[in-house]
Design a protein around this motif. Structure first.
Motif, PDB file in Angstrom:
ATOM      1  N   LEU A 187     -18.869   4.541  14.173  1.00 18.19           N
ATOM      2  CA  LEU A 187     -19.499   4.789  15.472  1.00 18.19           C
ATOM      3  C   LEU A 187     -20.899   4.191  15.573  1.00 18.19           C
ATOM      4  N   PRO A 188     -21.743   4.282  14.542  1.00 18.20           N
ATOM      5  CA  PRO A 188     -23.062   3.628  14.638  1.00 18.20           C
ATOM      6  C   PRO A 188     -22.960   2.106  14.790  1.00 18.20           C
ATOM      7  N   VAL A 189     -21.921   1.498  14.226  1.00 15.14           N
ATOM      8  CA  VAL A 189     -21.722   0.051  14.403  1.00 15.14           C
ATOM      9  C   VAL A 189     -21.495  -0.236  15.886  1.00 15.14           C
ATOM     10  N   HIS A 190     -20.658   0.585  16.520  1.00 14.41           N
ATOM     11  CA  HIS A 190     -20.410   0.440  17.962  1.00 14.41           C
ATOM     12  C   HIS A 190     -21.721   0.603  18.730  1.00 14.41           C
ATOM     13  N   ASP A 191     -22.475   1.648  18.401  1.00 17.59           N
ATOM     14  CA  ASP A 191     -23.734   1.914  19.098  1.00 17.59           C
ATOM     15  C   ASP A 191     -24.699   0.742  18.963  1.00 17.59           C
ATOM     16  N   ASN A 192     -24.822   0.197  17.758  1.00 21.32           N
ATOM     17  CA  ASN A 192     -25.757  -0.904  17.529  1.00 21.32           C
ATOM     18  C   ASN A 192     -25.334  -2.175  18.270  1.00 21.32           C
ATOM     19  N   LEU A 193     -24.045  -2.482  18.276  1.00 18.12           N
ATOM     20  CA  LEU A 193     -23.582  -3.657  19.026  1.00 18.12           C
ATOM     21  C   LEU A 193     -23.849  -3.471  20.519  1.00 18.12           C
ATOM     22  N   ARG A 194     -23.618  -2.274  21.001  1.00 24.59           N
ATOM     23  CA  ARG A 194     -23.840  -1.985  22.421  1.00 24.59           C
ATOM     24  C   ARG A 194     -25.332  -2.100  22.778  1.00 24.59           C
ATOM     25  N   ARG A 195     -26.184  -1.507  21.932  1.00 27.32           N
ATOM     26  CA  ARG A 195     -27.633  -1.589  22.185  1.00 27.32           C
ATOM     27  C   ARG A 195     -28.118  -3.033  22.139  1.00 27.32           C
ATOM     28  N   ALA A 196     -27.579  -3.815  21.207  1.00 27.36           N
ATOM     29  CA  ALA A 196     -27.981  -5.227  21.107  1.00 27.36           C
ATOM     30  C   ALA A 196     -27.642  -5.970  22.402  1.00 27.36           C
ATOM     31  N   LEU A 197     -26.463  -5.705  22.952  1.00 27.63           N
ATOM     32  CA  LEU A 197     -26.074  -6.378  24.195  1.00 27.63           C
ATOM     33  C   LEU A 197     -26.911  -5.906  25.381  1.00 27.63           C
ATOM     34  N   GLU A 198     -27.278  -4.632  25.395  1.00 34.26           N
ATOM     35  CA  GLU A 198     -28.088  -4.100  26.498  1.00 34.26           C
ATOM     36  C   GLU A 198     -29.525  -4.607  26.442  1.00 34.26           C
ATOM     37  N   ALA A 199     -30.009  -4.965  25.266  1.00 35.71           N
ATOM     38  CA  ALA A 199     -31.396  -5.405  25.101  1.00 35.71           C
ATOM     39  C   ALA A 199     -31.598  -6.894  25.405  1.00 35.71           C
ATOM     40  N   ILE A 200     -30.558  -7.611  25.627  1.00 35.02           N
ATOM     41  CA  ILE A 200     -30.659  -9.060  25.845  1.00 35.02           C
ATOM     42  C   ILE A 200     -31.162  -9.346  27.262  1.00 35.02           C
TER      43      ILE A 200
END
Length: 183
Positions: A80-93
């Protein structure tokens, strides 16, 4: 020799297949009652053993099904943290970064999509409440409460982290902010 007809009373009992001659002992009523009680006791023990065996079979089948469905829950929680980190990375772009690193960003998006596909294949579903949804304490965790004008009490204001279900079990509640407005 002449065929002689034997009188049935003259016949002697023939030995049984085992070679022993049948033995006809008569038992008294007390002995018969004792044998019946013993028979009933054995029948009761047999029925209990049969029920125990059936219960064990059902329990092991249920345990096998649960292990099959929920055995990977620890691994799922760890992903789940892997999912969260990928999602946050995409939102921060930013738009500028999106233009400069389109291939890299596409790779991250594809990785997140593949993670969603793997989750779906294994019965993991996303809980992603939207602003205005009703707060559900069964699948949401309130991180804060705020009296925001124009909102109804008990509705989701913001989703900080998605939640996840594994089949019918909650892996992680969605972390949300909730309105505390009275009107």
């Amino acid at each position: 020799m002449q065929d002689e007809k034997l009188n049935p009373s003259d016949e002697t009992p023939k030995p049984e297949a085992g070679g022993a001659e049948p033995e006809f002992d008569y038992i008294d009523a007390e002995e018969l009652d004792r044998l019946k009680a013993e028979r009933d006791e054995f029948r009761d023990k047999f029925m209990r053993a049969l029920a125990d065996a059936e219960n064990s079979r059902k329990r092991s089948e249920r345990d096998r099904r649960e292990a099959e469905q929920y055995g990977g829950s620890r691994l799922a929680r760890d992903l789940l943290p892997v999912h969260d980190n990928l999602r946050r990375a995409l939102e921060a772009i930013s738009d500028e970064q999106r233009a400069q690193s389109a291939a890299l960003i596409e790779g991250v998006e594809l990785t997140l999509r593949e993670l969603h596909n793997v989750f779906g294949k294994h019965g993991i579903t996303l809980i992603s409440p939207q602003p205005g949804d009703q707060f559900d304490p069964q699948i949401h965790q309130a991180m804060f409460e705020a009296p925001v004008p124009g909102t109804v009490a008990g509705t989701v204001l913001q989703c900080m982290a998605d939640g996840f279900m594994l089949h019918d079990r909650l892996l992680r509640p969605a972390q949300v902010g909730v309105s505390s407005n009275v009107g």
